[in-house]
Write a protein that holds these residues in place. Structure first.
Motif, PDB file in Angstrom:
ATOM      1  N   THR A 120      18.546 -29.114 -25.491  1.00 38.21           N
ATOM      2  CA  THR A 120      17.561 -29.182 -24.404  1.00 38.21           C
ATOM      3  C   THR A 120      16.167 -28.780 -24.837  1.00 38.21           C
ATOM      4  O   THR A 120      15.177 -29.420 -24.460  1.00 38.21           O
ATOM      5  CB  THR A 120      18.007 -28.275 -23.238  1.00 38.21           C
ATOM      6  OG1 THR A 120      19.317 -28.668 -22.826  1.00 38.21           O
ATOM      7  CG2 THR A 120      17.046 -28.378 -22.065  1.00 38.21           C
ATOM      8  N   THR A 136      21.391 -32.818 -22.677  1.00 34.45           N
ATOM      9  CA  THR A 136      21.275 -32.569 -21.240  1.00 34.45           C
ATOM     10  C   THR A 136      20.361 -33.616 -20.621  1.00 34.45           C
ATOM     11  O   THR A 136      19.640 -34.332 -21.321  1.00 34.45           O
ATOM     12  CB  THR A 136      20.697 -31.173 -20.975  1.00 34.45           C
ATOM     13  OG1 THR A 136      19.462 -31.035 -21.703  1.00 34.45           O
ATOM     14  CG2 THR A 136      21.665 -30.096 -21.426  1.00 34.45           C
ATOM     15  N   ASN A 138      17.724 -33.034 -18.736  1.00 38.74           N
ATOM     16  CA  ASN A 138      16.330 -32.592 -18.811  1.00 38.74           C
ATOM     17  C   ASN A 138      15.990 -32.154 -20.231  1.00 38.74           C
ATOM     18  O   ASN A 138      16.860 -32.059 -21.102  1.00 38.74           O
ATOM     19  CB  ASN A 138      16.083 -31.440 -17.845  1.00 38.74           C
ATOM     20  CG  ASN A 138      16.807 -30.177 -18.288  1.00 38.74           C
ATOM     21  OD1 ASN A 138      17.998 -30.198 -18.573  1.00 38.74           O
ATOM     22  ND2 ASN A 138      16.084 -29.062 -18.337  1.00 38.74           N
ATOM     23  N   ILE A 140      13.003 -29.354 -22.357  1.00 35.25           N
ATOM     24  CA  ILE A 140      11.921 -28.379 -22.246  1.00 35.25           C
ATOM     25  C   ILE A 140      11.307 -28.147 -23.623  1.00 35.25           C
ATOM     26  O   ILE A 140      11.891 -28.502 -24.646  1.00 35.25           O
ATOM     27  CB  ILE A 140      12.399 -27.038 -21.651  1.00 35.25           C
ATOM     28  CG1 ILE A 140      13.427 -26.378 -22.582  1.00 35.25           C
ATOM     29  CG2 ILE A 140      12.971 -27.238 -20.254  1.00 35.25           C
ATOM     30  CD1 ILE A 140      13.814 -24.967 -22.154  1.00 35.25           C
ATOM     31  N   ILE A 161      13.902 -38.748 -22.118  1.00 38.93           N
ATOM     32  CA  ILE A 161      14.320 -37.642 -21.260  1.00 38.93           C
ATOM     33  C   ILE A 161      14.782 -38.224 -19.928  1.00 38.93           C
ATOM     34  O   ILE A 161      14.001 -38.894 -19.231  1.00 38.93           O
ATOM     35  CB  ILE A 161      13.163 -36.654 -21.059  1.00 38.93           C
ATOM     36  CG1 ILE A 161      12.671 -36.141 -22.431  1.00 38.93           C
ATOM     37  CG2 ILE A 161      13.589 -35.501 -20.164  1.00 38.93           C
ATOM     38  CD1 ILE A 161      11.315 -35.483 -22.392  1.00 38.93           C
ATOM     39  N   GLN A 162      16.022 -37.967 -19.554  1.00 38.51           N
ATOM     40  CA  GLN A 162      16.590 -38.609 -18.375  1.00 38.51           C
ATOM     41  C   GLN A 162      15.950 -38.154 -17.061  1.00 38.51           C
ATOM     42  O   GLN A 162      15.731 -38.975 -16.168  1.00 38.51           O
ATOM     43  CB  GLN A 162      18.101 -38.352 -18.322  1.00 38.51           C
ATOM     44  CG  GLN A 162      18.880 -39.027 -19.439  1.00 38.51           C
ATOM     45  CD  GLN A 162      18.895 -40.541 -19.307  1.00 38.51           C
ATOM     46  OE1 GLN A 162      19.240 -41.068 -18.262  1.00 38.51           O
ATOM     47  NE2 GLN A 162      18.507 -41.232 -20.359  1.00 38.51           N
ATOM     48  N   THR A 163      15.687 -36.853 -16.935  1.00 40.88           N
ATOM     49  CA  THR A 163      15.138 -36.362 -15.666  1.00 40.88           C
ATOM     50  C   THR A 163      13.801 -35.668 -15.912  1.00 40.88           C
ATOM     51  O   THR A 163      12.808 -36.333 -16.148  1.00 40.88           O
ATOM     52  CB  THR A 163      16.143 -35.447 -14.938  1.00 40.88           C
ATOM     53  OG1 THR A 163      16.494 -34.339 -15.783  1.00 40.88           O
ATOM     54  CG2 THR A 163      17.396 -36.208 -14.562  1.00 40.88           C
ATOM     55  N   THR A 164      13.775 -34.341 -15.875  1.00 39.73           N
ATOM     56  CA  THR A 164      12.502 -33.621 -15.937  1.00 39.73           C
ATOM     57  C   THR A 164      12.172 -33.144 -17.343  1.00 39.73           C
ATOM     58  O   THR A 164      13.052 -32.917 -18.178  1.00 39.73           O
ATOM     59  CB  THR A 164      12.520 -32.403 -15.006  1.00 39.73           C
ATOM     60  OG1 THR A 164      13.580 -31.521 -15.403  1.00 39.73           O
ATOM     61  CG2 THR A 164      12.717 -32.833 -13.561  1.00 39.73           C
ATOM     62  N   PHE A 165      10.869 -32.971 -17.569  1.00 38.96           N
ATOM     63  CA  PHE A 165      10.379 -32.376 -18.809  1.00 38.96           C
ATOM     64  C   PHE A 165       9.408 -31.272 -18.435  1.00 38.96           C
ATOM     65  O   PHE A 165       8.523 -31.460 -17.589  1.00 38.96           O
ATOM     66  CB  PHE A 165       9.670 -33.415 -19.668  1.00 38.96           C
ATOM     67  CG  PHE A 165       9.011 -32.840 -20.903  1.00 38.96           C
ATOM     68  CD1 PHE A 165       9.757 -32.169 -21.857  1.00 38.96           C
ATOM     69  CD2 PHE A 165       7.646 -32.978 -21.107  1.00 38.96           C
ATOM     70  CE1 PHE A 165       9.159 -31.646 -22.999  1.00 38.96           C
ATOM     71  CE2 PHE A 165       7.032 -32.462 -22.242  1.00 38.96           C
ATOM     72  CZ  PHE A 165       7.797 -31.791 -23.195  1.00 38.96           C
ATOM     73  N   VAL A 189       9.756 -39.782 -19.573  1.00 40.41           N
ATOM     74  CA  VAL A 189      10.328 -38.815 -18.632  1.00 40.41           C
ATOM     75  C   VAL A 189      10.887 -39.565 -17.419  1.00 40.41           C
ATOM     76  O   VAL A 189      10.152 -40.241 -16.702  1.00 40.41           O
ATOM     77  CB  VAL A 189       9.261 -37.795 -18.198  1.00 40.41           C
ATOM     78  CG1 VAL A 189       9.868 -36.760 -17.255  1.00 40.41           C
ATOM     79  CG2 VAL A 189       8.640 -37.110 -19.424  1.00 40.41           C
ATOM     80  N   SER A 191      11.920 -38.565 -14.515  1.00 38.04           N
ATOM     81  CA  SER A 191      11.420 -38.185 -13.186  1.00 38.04           C
ATOM     82  C   SER A 191      10.013 -37.627 -13.327  1.00 38.04           C
ATOM     83  O   SER A 191       9.065 -38.389 -13.453  1.00 38.04           O
ATOM     84  CB  SER A 191      12.372 -37.222 -12.478  1.00 38.04           C
ATOM     85  OG  SER A 191      12.581 -36.060 -13.241  1.00 38.04           O
TER      86      SER A 191
END
Length: 245
Positions: A120, A136, A138, A140, A161-165, A189, A191
């Motif tokens: 992640t 994962t 997301n 970071i 990145i599938q969802t959030t960054f 990103v 989302s």
């Protein structure tokens, strides 16, 4: 990843807005190419381009163009406020063409086959050019990410990145070594992205929804919000109009 939502229908919508201001069709060859490498095209001169609103609080400086499309709300720029050194484009042809270029880059990058799977957190790693996915949904960045261009200074670093960054505060930064270029770094990103206060980014962040940038952060590259807003707080964004790929 929402690439399946970002196809011909949205390109057609952006074309409709652009054609309201120009007789030149959005069916420009630069927007129709699907072959690698990934390019920012007509978005490369933009420090920030959003679908709905672009909002700045405090002394933001965007070195390059800024804009919105199809939205027209741009606030916080002017005397005593933020600065956009290039053109401010509220729902005009230039902005809609830039959004279309971002959409093309997003879809093309999202369609690439990953070569490496990462944990992640991108922190405390030195990576070579490649297409990266994550264990994962997301991702970071909590500290320094080093991107090494020794094997190919024109190589591209693409992070799917599938969802959030999100990045942390001043500890988060991207460092480029051995000829690696900010223009060849892509965070795709699925989302929204949140950039922490004081983070020092280098790369293009293309977010399906929105991008929120906290106080005193910086970036070399383009921030693109494909379906939402970009909010800035006394940040420093520098577009990268020249790129070797």
């Amino acid at each position: 990843m929402h690439s399946n939502m970002l196809g011909a229908s949205k390109l057609a919508l952006l074309a409709l807005f652009a054609m309201q201001f120009s007789t030149i069709s959005l069916a420009h060859p630069a927007l129709e190419q699907r072959a690698p490498p990934i390019v920012m095209g007509l978005a490369k001169t933009f420090g920030a381009i959003a679908a709905t609103t672009l909002t700045s609080t405090g002394a933001t400086v965007i070195t390059g163009d800024c804009g919105t499309c199809p939205g027209t709300a741009i606030t916080g720029f002017g005397p005593g406020m933020g600065v956009c050194t290039g053109s401010i484009n509220a729902g005009n042809t230039a902005a809609c063409n830039a959004e279309a270029a971002c959409l093309t880059a997003y879809n093309n990058a999202a369609a690439l086959v990953p070569t490496v799977t990462l944990a992640t957190d991108l922190a405390v790693q030195t990576l070579v050019p490649g297409v990266y996915k994550f264990t994962t949904l997301n991702a970071i960045l909590s500290a320094t990410l080093t991107l090494n261009g020794a094997s190919n200074p024109k190589g591209q670093f693409i992070f799917q990145i599938q969802t959030t960054f999100g990045t942390s505060a001043t500890t988060s930064k991207v460092v480029l070594i051995n000829g690696a270029q900010a223009c060849n770094v892509y965070f795709i990103v699925g989302s929204s992205a949140t950039i922490g206060a004081g983070s020092k980014m280098q790369g293009n962040i293309l977010a399906h929804t929105s991008i929120a940038v906290n106080s005193g952060a910086s970036n070399k590259g383009t921030f693109c919000a494909l379906n939402g807003a970009i909010t800035l707080i006394a940040d420093a964004l520098t577009s990268q109009p020249t790129c070797s790929t």
